[in-house]
Design an enzyme around this catalytic site. Sequence first.
Site, PDB file in Angstrom:
ATOM      1  N   CYS A  82       4.375  28.010  11.538  1.00  0.00           N
ATOM      2  CA  CYS A  82       5.677  28.006  10.874  1.00  0.00           C
ATOM      3  C   CYS A  82       5.870  26.915   9.829  1.00  0.00           C
ATOM      4  O   CYS A  82       6.224  27.197   8.685  1.00  0.00           O
ATOM      5  CB  CYS A  82       6.778  27.904  11.927  1.00  0.00           C
ATOM      6  SG  CYS A  82       6.838  29.315  13.054  1.00  0.00           S
ATOM      7  N   ASP A 106      10.235  35.746  11.380  1.00  0.00           N
ATOM      8  CA  ASP A 106       9.421  34.740  12.067  1.00  0.00           C
ATOM      9  C   ASP A 106       8.442  35.447  13.011  1.00  0.00           C
ATOM     10  O   ASP A 106       8.866  36.123  13.957  1.00  0.00           O
ATOM     11  CB  ASP A 106      10.344  33.812  12.861  1.00  0.00           C
ATOM     12  CG  ASP A 106       9.696  32.504  13.270  1.00  0.00           C
ATOM     13  OD1 ASP A 106       8.458  32.452  13.314  1.00  0.00           O
ATOM     14  OD2 ASP A 106      10.421  31.546  13.554  1.00  0.00           O
ATOM     15  N   HIS A 145      12.347  24.153   9.913  1.00  0.00           N
ATOM     16  CA  HIS A 145      11.362  23.596  10.854  1.00  0.00           C
ATOM     17  C   HIS A 145      10.940  22.206  10.388  1.00  0.00           C
ATOM     18  O   HIS A 145      10.117  22.065   9.500  1.00  0.00           O
ATOM     19  CB  HIS A 145      10.154  24.538  10.901  1.00  0.00           C
ATOM     20  CG  HIS A 145       9.117  24.175  11.908  1.00  0.00           C
ATOM     21  ND1 HIS A 145       8.541  25.112  12.742  1.00  0.00           N
ATOM     22  CD2 HIS A 145       8.527  23.004  12.231  1.00  0.00           C
ATOM     23  CE1 HIS A 145       7.652  24.521  13.515  1.00  0.00           C
ATOM     24  NE2 HIS A 145       7.626  23.240  13.205  1.00  0.00           N
ATOM     25  N   ASP A 203       6.852  34.909   7.840  1.00  0.00           N
ATOM     26  CA  ASP A 203       6.200  33.619   7.594  1.00  0.00           C
ATOM     27  C   ASP A 203       4.698  33.665   7.845  1.00  0.00           C
ATOM     28  O   ASP A 203       3.932  32.912   7.260  1.00  0.00           O
ATOM     29  CB  ASP A 203       6.859  32.487   8.400  1.00  0.00           C
ATOM     30  CG  ASP A 203       6.851  32.679   9.900  1.00  0.00           C
ATOM     31  OD1 ASP A 203       6.476  33.776  10.386  1.00  0.00           O
ATOM     32  OD2 ASP A 203       7.231  31.730  10.613  1.00  0.00           O
TER      33      ASP A 203
END
Length: 444
Positions: free
Chosen positions: A78, A38, A128, A276
């Site tokens: 994200c 991330d 998410h 990501d």
Amino acid sequence: MSYRLLVLLTLVVAGIGTPALAAAEGAKRPNVLLLLADDLGWGDVGFNGRTEWATPNLDRLAARGTTFKRFYTAAVVCAPSRAALMTGRYTIHDGVSRNNDDLPAREVTLAEAFKTHGYDTALFGKWHHGQPRDGSKTYVHPMDQGFDEFFGFTDAKHAWEKYPEQLWHGRELKPVSGYSDDMFADHAIDFLKRHKEKPTPFFLYVPFINTHFNIEAPAEEVALHQGKFTEVDPSKPIRATYAAMVTQLDKNVGRIMTALEGLGLAADTLVVFVSDHGATFESGNLGASDYHDSNRPFRGQKRTLWEGGIRVPGVACWPGHVPAGVISNEVVHMTDLFPTLLAATGAHPEAAWHVDGADLWPTWTGKAKLPERTLFWEWRVEGSNQLAAMRGPMKLVITSGGRPELFNVETDPAERRNAIAENPELARQLQNELKAWLATETKD
């Protein structure tokens, strides 16, 4: 009955999984392990040149497989990036262009596709979600979209916490204690142990939260880096802690890979590691990625379509199938993972899923070159307006509706030199293709 459910029931009734097995008759279908970082920058890992800290486990994974020097995410925040990964579809087609968009229930995810073909599925990490859609009272849960098991975060803000007090165990929020990524690795290892003797192959998705947002890492890991970097406030070793977040991520990848090998599963498992999107230079990062130049040598960051926002570290490893020690300059896009991972198992996406990504399995196995194609990006929310189209090394960028710029990202990775005067016809072609692509946008 929903469109998505109808599609899945149709596939099951039709026995779509059987032809997939026949495609690899006599061969054991591989497990698939997908590891996602991330906000990890392209230049944060050793296999892309980082020397200020070591990432030996990621470097070993790269050495045992193929490193993709031109791996591109599909989006620069994200939720859209993860939705594109899960569906194999562009942001303008899967309904997730903003960070608060929920993945529409109609979308068929990679987990659902694997389940259709008889795989066990699990997600340990960050899911998410966005705002509930279509009058629903709640967001779409990962276990509604093909995952048999889930442990982790569903809410993006909750996922800022490196030391959470609660995490979701399936659909139940329970107390926890520990460092988030360590707990995700623990669950992944437990899952692998439980599948050692099972004949059913698995799709295991581990979306870590390092190096996103809150700059926190275990004290013992931070101590390994203290004194190496000049700190604004020595009592708050932010720069050392960011390095510790990367190396802790590396250690957790190493723990999972050690378990995979120790359990005798490595020979039958395709492993993919990717981030990501690029690292951020925004306030929540406290200047750490800026100081460490995490996206080097590229221009830009998360929330931009420059190379620093969209080019990410990427590795694929499956001994005996994906060539080892290879550094590839083929262009890979996040949407390609959906059809490529399925193809590795002898399966293919259904036409009804409208997958945008390309099946790169012949390219990954060294059996074919990737045909030339044009890829697209958009980032038109949060006060931004940027579009991009890329063919080969040439990338067209339009910022805030201004004049298009054209860059050769192979010879000019920092995107400093506008080459449009030398290539006016190519620029016009890319601009026309970009307009045609935008015209296909799905309106919810």
